[in-house]
Design a protein around this motif. Structure first.
Motif, PDB file in Angstrom:
ATOM      1  N   PRO A 329       0.755  -1.182  -0.113  1.00 54.19           N
ATOM      2  CA  PRO A 329       0.174   0.039  -0.047  1.00 54.19           C
ATOM      3  C   PRO A 329       0.964   1.283  -0.109  1.00 54.19           C
ATOM      4  CG  PRO A 329      -0.028  -1.171   2.197  1.00 54.19           C
ATOM      5  CD  PRO A 329       0.624  -2.087   1.262  1.00 54.19           C
ATOM      6  N   GLU A 330       2.144   1.264   0.375  1.00 55.84           N
ATOM      7  CA  GLU A 330       2.945   2.155   0.485  1.00 55.84           C
ATOM      8  C   GLU A 330       3.274   2.870  -0.768  1.00 55.84           C
ATOM      9  OE1 GLU A 330       5.782  -1.210   0.229  1.00 55.84           O
ATOM     10  OE2 GLU A 330       3.678  -0.687   1.157  1.00 55.84           O
ATOM     11  N   LEU A 331       3.049   1.993  -1.920  1.00 51.81           N
ATOM     12  CA  LEU A 331       3.325   2.431  -3.337  1.00 51.81           C
ATOM     13  C   LEU A 331       2.180   3.271  -4.043  1.00 51.81           C
ATOM     14  CD1 LEU A 331       4.817  -0.684  -5.034  1.00 51.81           C
ATOM     15  CD2 LEU A 331       6.043   1.361  -4.069  1.00 51.81           C
ATOM     16  N   TYR A 332       1.216   3.538  -3.171  1.00 50.83           N
ATOM     17  CA  TYR A 332       0.110   4.188  -3.778  1.00 50.83           C
ATOM     18  C   TYR A 332       0.527   5.681  -4.191  1.00 50.83           C
ATOM     19  CZ  TYR A 332      -4.865   5.570  -4.907  1.00 50.83           C
ATOM     20  OH  TYR A 332      -5.629   6.027  -5.551  1.00 50.83           O
ATOM     21  N   GLY A 333       0.162   6.212  -5.130  1.00 50.16           N
ATOM     22  CA  GLY A 333       0.600   7.435  -5.647  1.00 50.16           C
ATOM     23  C   GLY A 333       1.786   7.369  -6.306  1.00 50.16           C
ATOM     24  N   THR A 334       2.527   6.040  -6.583  1.00 51.17           N
ATOM     25  CA  THR A 334       3.350   6.075  -7.571  1.00 51.17           C
ATOM     26  C   THR A 334       3.097   6.135  -8.916  1.00 51.17           C
ATOM     27  OG1 THR A 334       4.745   4.247  -6.171  1.00 51.17           O
ATOM     28  CG2 THR A 334       5.186   4.524  -8.488  1.00 51.17           C
ATOM     29  N   ALA A 335       3.816   6.862  -9.917  1.00 51.46           N
ATOM     30  CA  ALA A 335       3.640   6.897 -11.256  1.00 51.46           C
ATOM     31  C   ALA A 335       4.719   7.020 -12.141  1.00 51.46           C
ATOM     32  CB  ALA A 335       2.621   8.202 -11.373  1.00 51.46           C
ATOM     33  N   TYR A 336       4.376   6.054 -13.334  1.00 49.99           N
ATOM     34  CA  TYR A 336       5.347   6.316 -14.450  1.00 49.99           C
ATOM     35  C   TYR A 336       5.483   7.631 -15.039  1.00 49.99           C
ATOM     36  CZ  TYR A 336       7.657   5.338 -18.702  1.00 49.99           C
ATOM     37  OH  TYR A 336       8.589   5.510 -19.796  1.00 49.99           O
ATOM     38  N   THR A 337       6.672   8.161 -15.341  1.00 55.01           N
ATOM     39  CA  THR A 337       6.688   9.485 -16.171  1.00 55.01           C
ATOM     40  C   THR A 337       7.756   9.149 -17.177  1.00 55.01           C
ATOM     41  OG1 THR A 337       7.092  11.755 -15.710  1.00 55.01           O
ATOM     42  CG2 THR A 337       8.377  10.281 -14.522  1.00 55.01           C
ATOM     43  N   THR A 338       7.347  10.111 -18.315  1.00 58.14           N
ATOM     44  CA  THR A 338       8.198  10.262 -19.508  1.00 58.14           C
ATOM     45  C   THR A 338       8.018  11.594 -19.991  1.00 58.14           C
ATOM     46  OG1 THR A 338       9.141   9.461 -21.406  1.00 58.14           O
ATOM     47  CG2 THR A 338       7.085   9.153 -21.095  1.00 58.14           C
ATOM     48  N   GLY A 339       8.316  12.018 -21.099  1.00 60.11           N
ATOM     49  CA  GLY A 339       8.213  13.428 -21.534  1.00 60.11           C
ATOM     50  C   GLY A 339       8.934  13.739 -22.772  1.00 60.11           C
ATOM     51  N   THR A 340       8.994  15.128 -23.112  1.00 59.29           N
ATOM     52  CA  THR A 340       9.410  15.881 -24.052  1.00 59.29           C
ATOM     53  C   THR A 340      10.741  16.451 -23.578  1.00 59.29           C
ATOM     54  OG1 THR A 340       7.413  16.443 -24.950  1.00 59.29           O
ATOM     55  CG2 THR A 340       9.221  17.529 -25.737  1.00 59.29           C
ATOM     56  N   ILE A 341      11.887  15.935 -24.288  1.00 59.30           N
ATOM     57  CA  ILE A 341      13.158  16.358 -23.993  1.00 59.30           C
ATOM     58  C   ILE A 341      13.848  17.590 -24.947  1.00 59.30           C
ATOM     59  CG2 ILE A 341      13.599  14.298 -22.628  1.00 59.30           C
ATOM     60  CD1 ILE A 341      15.432  13.418 -24.781  1.00 59.30           C
ATOM     61  N   LEU A 400      -1.078  16.307 -11.619  1.00 59.55           N
ATOM     62  CA  LEU A 400      -0.187  17.262 -11.019  1.00 59.55           C
ATOM     63  C   LEU A 400      -0.041  16.795  -9.855  1.00 59.55           C
ATOM     64  CD1 LEU A 400      -1.791  20.722 -12.120  1.00 59.55           C
ATOM     65  CD2 LEU A 400       0.495  19.944 -12.827  1.00 59.55           C
ATOM     66  N   ASP A 401      -0.800  16.365  -8.873  1.00 57.12           N
ATOM     67  CA  ASP A 401      -0.777  15.719  -7.718  1.00 57.12           C
ATOM     68  C   ASP A 401       0.205  14.602  -7.881  1.00 57.12           C
ATOM     69  OD1 ASP A 401      -2.325  17.398  -6.764  1.00 57.12           O
ATOM     70  OD2 ASP A 401      -4.070  16.049  -6.532  1.00 57.12           O
ATOM     71  N   LEU A 402       0.371  13.648  -8.648  1.00 55.50           N
ATOM     72  CA  LEU A 402       1.246  12.619  -8.915  1.00 55.50           C
ATOM     73  C   LEU A 402       2.883  12.955  -9.113  1.00 55.50           C
ATOM     74  CD1 LEU A 402      -1.019  10.229 -11.046  1.00 55.50           C
ATOM     75  CD2 LEU A 402      -0.220  10.024  -8.671  1.00 55.50           C
ATOM     76  N   PHE A 403       2.848  14.190  -9.901  1.00 54.76           N
ATOM     77  CA  PHE A 403       4.073  14.737 -10.334  1.00 54.76           C
ATOM     78  C   PHE A 403       4.728  15.290  -9.028  1.00 54.76           C
ATOM     79  CE2 PHE A 403       6.982  18.209 -11.747  1.00 54.76           C
ATOM     80  CZ  PHE A 403       7.693  17.475 -12.742  1.00 54.76           C
ATOM     81  N   ASN A 404       3.994  15.999  -8.219  1.00 52.23           N
ATOM     82  CA  ASN A 404       4.434  16.594  -6.922  1.00 52.23           C
ATOM     83  C   ASN A 404       4.609  15.806  -5.809  1.00 52.23           C
ATOM     84  OD1 ASN A 404       4.739  19.277  -8.288  1.00 52.23           O
ATOM     85  ND2 ASN A 404       2.473  19.773  -7.960  1.00 52.23           N
ATOM     86  N   GLY A 405       4.135  14.155  -6.065  1.00 53.83           N
ATOM     87  CA  GLY A 405       3.899  13.539  -4.799  1.00 53.83           C
ATOM     88  C   GLY A 405       5.416  12.952  -4.465  1.00 53.83           C
ATOM     89  N   GLY A 406       6.354  13.001  -5.058  1.00 55.02           N
ATOM     90  CA  GLY A 406       7.529  12.200  -4.811  1.00 55.02           C
ATOM     91  C   GLY A 406       7.983  10.926  -4.923  1.00 55.02           C
ATOM     92  N   LYS A 407       6.835  10.420  -5.758  1.00 52.18           N
ATOM     93  CA  LYS A 407       6.885   8.954  -6.273  1.00 52.18           C
ATOM     94  C   LYS A 407       6.910   8.791  -7.854  1.00 52.18           C
ATOM     95  CE  LYS A 407       4.520   7.295  -2.059  1.00 52.18           C
ATOM     96  NZ  LYS A 407       3.366   6.691  -1.604  1.00 52.18           N
ATOM     97  N   LEU A 408       7.343   9.549  -8.574  1.00 51.09           N
ATOM     98  CA  LEU A 408       7.499   9.242  -9.798  1.00 51.09           C
ATOM     99  C   LEU A 408       8.831   8.257 -10.182  1.00 51.09           C
ATOM    100  CD1 LEU A 408       7.516  12.855 -11.316  1.00 51.09           C
ATOM    101  CD2 LEU A 408       5.710  11.193 -11.173  1.00 51.09           C
ATOM    102  N   GLN A 409       8.322   7.452 -11.193  1.00 53.35           N
ATOM    103  CA  GLN A 409       9.388   6.503 -11.770  1.00 53.35           C
ATOM    104  C   GLN A 409       9.660   6.562 -13.163  1.00 53.35           C
ATOM    105  OE1 GLN A 409      11.346   4.365  -9.659  1.00 53.35           O
ATOM    106  NE2 GLN A 409      10.460   5.374  -7.811  1.00 53.35           N
ATOM    107  N   ASN A 410      10.727   5.933 -13.464  1.00 51.51           N
ATOM    108  CA  ASN A 410      11.042   5.814 -15.090  1.00 51.51           C
ATOM    109  C   ASN A 410      11.831   4.664 -15.330  1.00 51.51           C
ATOM    110  OD1 ASN A 410      12.749   6.549 -17.614  1.00 51.51           O
ATOM    111  ND2 ASN A 410      10.519   7.558 -17.822  1.00 51.51           N
ATOM    112  N   ASN A 411      11.906   4.173 -16.209  1.00 47.93           N
ATOM    113  CA  ASN A 411      12.652   2.956 -16.701  1.00 47.93           C
ATOM    114  C   ASN A 411      13.952   3.411 -16.991  1.00 47.93           C
ATOM    115  OD1 ASN A 411      10.812   3.709 -19.058  1.00 47.93           O
ATOM    116  ND2 ASN A 411      12.623   2.803 -20.084  1.00 47.93           N
ATOM    117  N   PRO A 412      14.973   2.582 -16.714  1.00 39.06           N
ATOM    118  CA  PRO A 412      16.598   3.121 -16.948  1.00 39.06           C
ATOM    119  C   PRO A 412      16.729   3.303 -18.603  1.00 39.06           C
ATOM    120  CG  PRO A 412      16.424   0.831 -15.844  1.00 39.06           C
ATOM    121  CD  PRO A 412      14.911   1.084 -16.522  1.00 39.06           C
ATOM    122  N   SER A 413      17.482   4.425 -18.659  1.00 36.33           N
ATOM    123  CA  SER A 413      18.043   4.875 -19.920  1.00 36.33           C
ATOM    124  C   SER A 413      19.183   3.739 -20.413  1.00 36.33           C
ATOM    125  CB  SER A 413      18.673   6.268 -20.078  1.00 36.33           C
ATOM    126  OG  SER A 413      19.606   6.264 -18.939  1.00 36.33           O
TER     127      SER A 413
END
Length: 458
Positions: A329-341, A400-413
């Motif tokens: 349950p501690e993972l709730y609020g986790t989110a995958y992120t990527t974007g424009t670079i 926005l809440d997920l972005f500001n929540g401190g639990k963003l994750q991305n896969n390794p480059s």
């Protein structure tokens, strides 16, 4: 890292010509190009090129894959940069993908600034030197990278080399149909994977012949944004061990994720799901299954809110963080992120002026807020993501809440782009559909293939 975002179609009401006299729109190049390869090893002199003096007239070119409404929105922000730097004129060219950028670098005709939608290529951009090292500029101008979340910083650098900056982010969460929830007696979005599966079964409707009419949730790996990249953070699954080797077989979270997908696939029947997904509408069109009411829940990025507003404005829906395993349950609020670079390609003719534009588009609060309001993506600095000037819907607030929540994750480059992701994705689909009876052995083989790809990439 992907996308990570796919080649998405813009929800556009038609081509809008730029109102910006300082920005010259140019047509796309009309030929296909090869994938990224070796383009040299250095990143320039290692020193930051000086910005042009205020009385020095400079013209720079910026390439991006934006088109139509989105390109016009970007050009409006570029015009504001020109107002701040009237000596710098910008030529903006849309419909330019990574292959075209790479070919231009190889041919010695690189733009001064390049915007990429594909974070998976950051390893190649940085390790080959095709995008210049930005660290000398960051050091000289004392840019505080701590204003950008760690996961976002990670997908713009590779092995200690920062060759790009984030411009806008994509963040992923749960979309759900509120009317369907009410009809099924579901009063709140699921928070755990068992709740997601239970709700999916309640929301599913079958035709008289037993085929799927409405899917509560489509578990098929690779369907729309249901990918290994978007789901691994929710399960806490790790891609690599401390030595940088592929760690899928040794991490129980991968087995948990794949078995969850397989169990829900078995509920529907693999053949029925294959038939349903084959008939599904195109993801980036008004025929998208969620927009047409054929899917009750899905994982998707914040950009879907713009598509729904344009294509299905009457859809009664909401968003929430995507569920996590019952025992985590501690993972709730986790989110995958990527974007424009955004970066400065090797061979840029006006690197000093180019950096001023890169810095503006990646760190200026007003610029990021304007882009976020127009493009419906998440702005990438702490100040811009919390700006009172953001004009976004309640459904967007989740991201926005997920972005500001401190639990963003991305896969390794990786230096081989997204090749390792495809290996994992292909196996996930094979296993979900019953084509790989031995999960443990299959994951070991995936690890071997990924490690071999990494070796070949050096």
């Amino acid at each position: 890292m992907q996308h990570r975002r796919k080649n998405r179609r813009t929800p556009s009401t038609g081509r809008i010509s730029s109102p910006v006299p300082a920005i010259v729109l140019a047509g796309a190049l009309a030929f296909g190009l090869t994938a990224c390869g070796g383009v040299g090893n250095g990143t320039g002199s290692g020193q930051a090129a000086a910005a042009p003096s205020s009385d020095e007239k400079v013209s720079i070119t910026i390439w991006s894959k934006f088109a139509d409404r989105e390109l016009a929105a970007v050009n409006a922000v570029l015009d504001k940069f020109h107002q701040l730097h009237p000596n710098i004129t910008i030529k903006s060219e849309g419909n330019q993908d990574d292959d075209k950028i790479t070919q231009a670098i190889r041919g010695g005709n690189a733009p001064d600034v390049a915007i990429s939608f594909t974070t998976d290529n950051i390893g190649q951009f940085c390790s080959s030197g095709s995008f210049q090292n930005l660290q000398p500029y960051l050091d000289r101008d004392k840019v505080d990278l701590n204003q950008i979340p760690q996961a976002t910083r990670d997908y713009t650098s590779f092995q200690g080399t920062r060759c790009a900056m984030p411009m806008l982010a994509d963040v992923y969460g749960l979309y759900y149909n509120k009317k369907m929830f009410e009809a099924a007696g579901i009063t709140a979005p699921p928070k755990t994977m068992s709740e997601l599966a239970e709700d999916a079964k309640k929301l599913t409707q079958l035709n008289a012949d037993g085929s799927i009419k409405v899917a509560g949730f489509v578990p098929t790996p690779g369907f729309y944004e249901n990918t290994v990249q978007t789901l691994t953070p929710q399960f806490g699954a790790k891609w690599q061990n401390a030595d940088g080797k592929s760690a899928l077989a040794g991490d129980p979270a991968w087995s948990t994720m794949l078995n969850w997908q397989k169990d829900l696939t078995n509920f529907y029947g693999a053949d029925k799901l294959t038939q349903f997904t084959a008939a599904a509408g195109q993801e980036y069109s008004a025929d998208n299954n969620f927009e047409t009411g054929k899917t009750a829940m899905m994982v998707d990025g914040e950009f879907r809110t713009a598509f729904i507003a344009a294509e299905a404005p009457d859809l009664d829906y909401a968003t929430a963080p995507f569920p996590v395993p019952d025992d985590k349950p501690e993972l709730y609020g986790t989110a995958y992120t990527t974007g424009t670079i955004i970066g400065i390609p090797k061979g840029a003719k006006n690197a000093g002026a180019a950096w001023e534009l890169v810095k503006y588009l990646s760190t200026d609060t007003d610029a990021l807020v304007d882009l976020a309001n127009a493009l419906k993506n998440v702005p990438t600095t702490a100040d811009s993501a919390k700006s009172p000037n953001l004009k976004l819907t309640p459904q967007f607030q989740t991201f926005l809440d997920l972005f500001n929540g401190g639990k963003l994750q991305n896969n390794p480059s990786s230096n081989n782009g997204g090749a390792y992701i495809k290996v994992a994705q292909d196996f996930a689909l094979k296993y979900a559909n019953g084509g790989a009876p031995d999960l443990a052995a299959g994951l070991k083989e995936v690890d071997s293939q990924i490690d071999n790809l990494s070796t070949l990439g050096h």
